[in-house]
Scaffold this motif. Structure first.
Motif, PDB file in Angstrom:
ATOM      1  N   ALA A 116       0.596   2.248  -1.985  1.00 42.86           N
ATOM      2  CA  ALA A 116       0.849   2.154  -0.543  1.00 42.86           C
ATOM      3  C   ALA A 116       1.713   3.313  -0.071  1.00 42.86           C
ATOM      4  O   ALA A 116       1.464   3.897   1.009  1.00 42.86           O
ATOM      5  CB  ALA A 116       1.517   0.825  -0.227  1.00 42.86           C
ATOM      6  N   LYS A 120       0.670   6.289   2.668  1.00 36.67           N
ATOM      7  CA  LYS A 120       1.474   6.608   3.850  1.00 36.67           C
ATOM      8  C   LYS A 120       1.893   8.077   3.870  1.00 36.67           C
ATOM      9  O   LYS A 120       1.923   8.727   4.925  1.00 36.67           O
ATOM     10  CB  LYS A 120       2.704   5.706   3.879  1.00 36.67           C
ATOM     11  CG  LYS A 120       2.393   4.266   4.236  1.00 36.67           C
ATOM     12  CD  LYS A 120       3.667   3.450   4.349  1.00 36.67           C
ATOM     13  CE  LYS A 120       3.347   2.008   4.767  1.00 36.67           C
ATOM     14  NZ  LYS A 120       4.566   1.175   4.913  1.00 36.67           N
ATOM     15  N   ASP A 145      -3.615   1.538   6.990  1.00 35.88           N
ATOM     16  CA  ASP A 145      -2.411   0.708   6.958  1.00 35.88           C
ATOM     17  C   ASP A 145      -2.756  -0.775   7.032  1.00 35.88           C
ATOM     18  O   ASP A 145      -2.153  -1.610   6.327  1.00 35.88           O
ATOM     19  CB  ASP A 145      -1.477   1.087   8.112  1.00 35.88           C
ATOM     20  CG  ASP A 145      -0.782   2.419   7.868  1.00 35.88           C
ATOM     21  OD1 ASP A 145      -0.793   2.874   6.702  1.00 35.88           O
ATOM     22  OD2 ASP A 145      -0.236   2.995   8.830  1.00 35.88           O
ATOM     23  N   ILE A 148      -4.192  -1.829   3.675  1.00 38.96           N
ATOM     24  CA  ILE A 148      -3.156  -1.923   2.651  1.00 38.96           C
ATOM     25  C   ILE A 148      -2.283  -3.147   2.888  1.00 38.96           C
ATOM     26  O   ILE A 148      -1.963  -3.906   1.959  1.00 38.96           O
ATOM     27  CB  ILE A 148      -2.311  -0.634   2.623  1.00 38.96           C
ATOM     28  CG1 ILE A 148      -3.166   0.542   2.148  1.00 38.96           C
ATOM     29  CG2 ILE A 148      -1.096  -0.812   1.715  1.00 38.96           C
ATOM     30  CD1 ILE A 148      -2.470   1.892   2.280  1.00 38.96           C
ATOM     31  N   ASP A 149      -1.895  -3.347   4.145  1.00 39.86           N
ATOM     32  CA  ASP A 149      -1.042  -4.507   4.439  1.00 39.86           C
ATOM     33  C   ASP A 149      -1.768  -5.816   4.168  1.00 39.86           C
ATOM     34  O   ASP A 149      -1.164  -6.768   3.636  1.00 39.86           O
ATOM     35  CB  ASP A 149      -0.593  -4.450   5.902  1.00 39.86           C
ATOM     36  CG  ASP A 149       0.375  -3.299   6.165  1.00 39.86           C
ATOM     37  OD1 ASP A 149       0.985  -2.822   5.190  1.00 39.86           O
ATOM     38  OD2 ASP A 149       0.504  -2.880   7.333  1.00 39.86           O
ATOM     39  N   ARG A 152      -1.896  -6.292   0.407  1.00 39.57           N
ATOM     40  CA  ARG A 152      -0.592  -6.658  -0.116  1.00 39.57           C
ATOM     41  C   ARG A 152      -0.229  -8.093   0.256  1.00 39.57           C
ATOM     42  O   ARG A 152       0.308  -8.852  -0.568  1.00 39.57           O
ATOM     43  CB  ARG A 152       0.462  -5.702   0.419  1.00 39.57           C
ATOM     44  CG  ARG A 152       1.861  -5.953  -0.142  1.00 39.57           C
ATOM     45  CD  ARG A 152       2.887  -5.078   0.541  1.00 39.57           C
ATOM     46  NE  ARG A 152       2.516  -3.677   0.440  1.00 39.57           N
ATOM     47  CZ  ARG A 152       3.113  -2.708   1.149  1.00 39.57           C
ATOM     48  NH1 ARG A 152       4.083  -3.012   2.009  1.00 39.57           N
ATOM     49  NH2 ARG A 152       2.745  -1.454   1.002  1.00 39.57           N
TER      50      ARG A 152
END
Length: 267
Positions: A116, A120, A145, A148-149, A152
């Protein structure tokens, strides 16, 4: 009273669970990190390991009890030593699996966080570009993003669910252990009651034998007296003998009936 030794039965059950754990661990270890099946198998591995560890603790408590009370269990020190060696070896194997799974899960979390950060940083570098390329990079960055979020968040939720399941399993194992201790106390109480019953049965047999011995002594005394009377007064001896035997038999029957009534009352 003889007590059954359940060690071998419990050992076979634990060994079967340990073999199943090793098979599951081997399959899990061959899957690549981040694989969905590999992540899902973490809960299964930890649950099986917790169950085996609890059973080993119960077995070790039983071995300790046998060491303290040799007169009751009659287990030689050499046999107790072999049993402790087996439980120690099985515990070490189970702990190795638990450590490997826990380390792998922590490593996967670390790699996910590093990935991650790299994404970024890469998207941050693209901000220096101008015009349409910069706008396009912003779109890509936003989408990345979000991906990835989301990934996660899903992974963290899965890990939290696994932790909750393990907590629930541990509580169930604890309750099961309390039930096992209660059952063990009840079995010991029943064994004590059976020992007392055996003692009462043995005591009743001795009383019955003592009554029979007294009857035999009375008959022998009657024979001795009869011999003397018969020598002096043959006719009177005959009448006296008949009357005495009737009285003696009546007394013996009453004694035996009383012993039987007492025995039925104890039952």
């Amino acid at each position: 009273m003889a007590h059954q030794d359940p060690f071998h039965l419990v050992r076979d059950e634990i060994q079967e669970s340990a073999n199943s754990l090793q098979v599951t661990y081997t399959r899990w270890d061959r899957l690549p990190p981040g694989n969905a099946e590999r992540i899902a198998m973490v809960q299964e591995l930890m649950s099986e390991s917790e169950s085996i560890m609890w059973q080993l603790e119960e077995l070790e408590r039983a071995i300790t009890a046998a060491e303290r009370d040799y007169n009751r269990f009659h287990i030689e020190p050499a046999e107790l030593k072999r049993r402790r060696q087996w439980t120690s070896s099985t515990r070490d194997q189970t702990q190795q699996v638990m450590r490997a799974v826990q380390n792998a899960r922590e490593e996967e979390e670390r790699l996910a966080a590093a990935h991650a950060r790299e994404e970024k940083a890469r998207l941050g570098t693209s901000r220096a570009r101008g015009g349409a390329e910069a706008a396009l990079d912003n779109i890509y960055r936003h989408e990345n993003d979000e991906l990835i979020d989301n990934a996660r968040t899903q992974q963290q939720q899965l890990f939290r669910q696994q932790d909750d399941d393990l907590d629930e399993l541990s509580e169930g194992v604890r309750r099961l252990g309390q039930v096992g201790l209660t059952i063990g106390e009840e079995l010991e109480e029943q064994g004590r009651m059976l020992d007392e019953l055996d003692a009462e049965v043995d005591g009743g047999g001795e009383q019955a034998q003592g009554g029979a011995a007294q009857d035999e002594g009375g008959l022998q005394e009657e024979r001795d007296e009869g011999a003397a009377v018969r020598h002096r007064h043959p006719v009177r001896h005959t009448r006296h003998t008949c009357r005495h035997r009737v009285q003696l038999m009546s007394g013996t029957s009453g004694a035996r009936g009383g012993a039987a009534a007492g025995w039925n009352a104890r039952e």
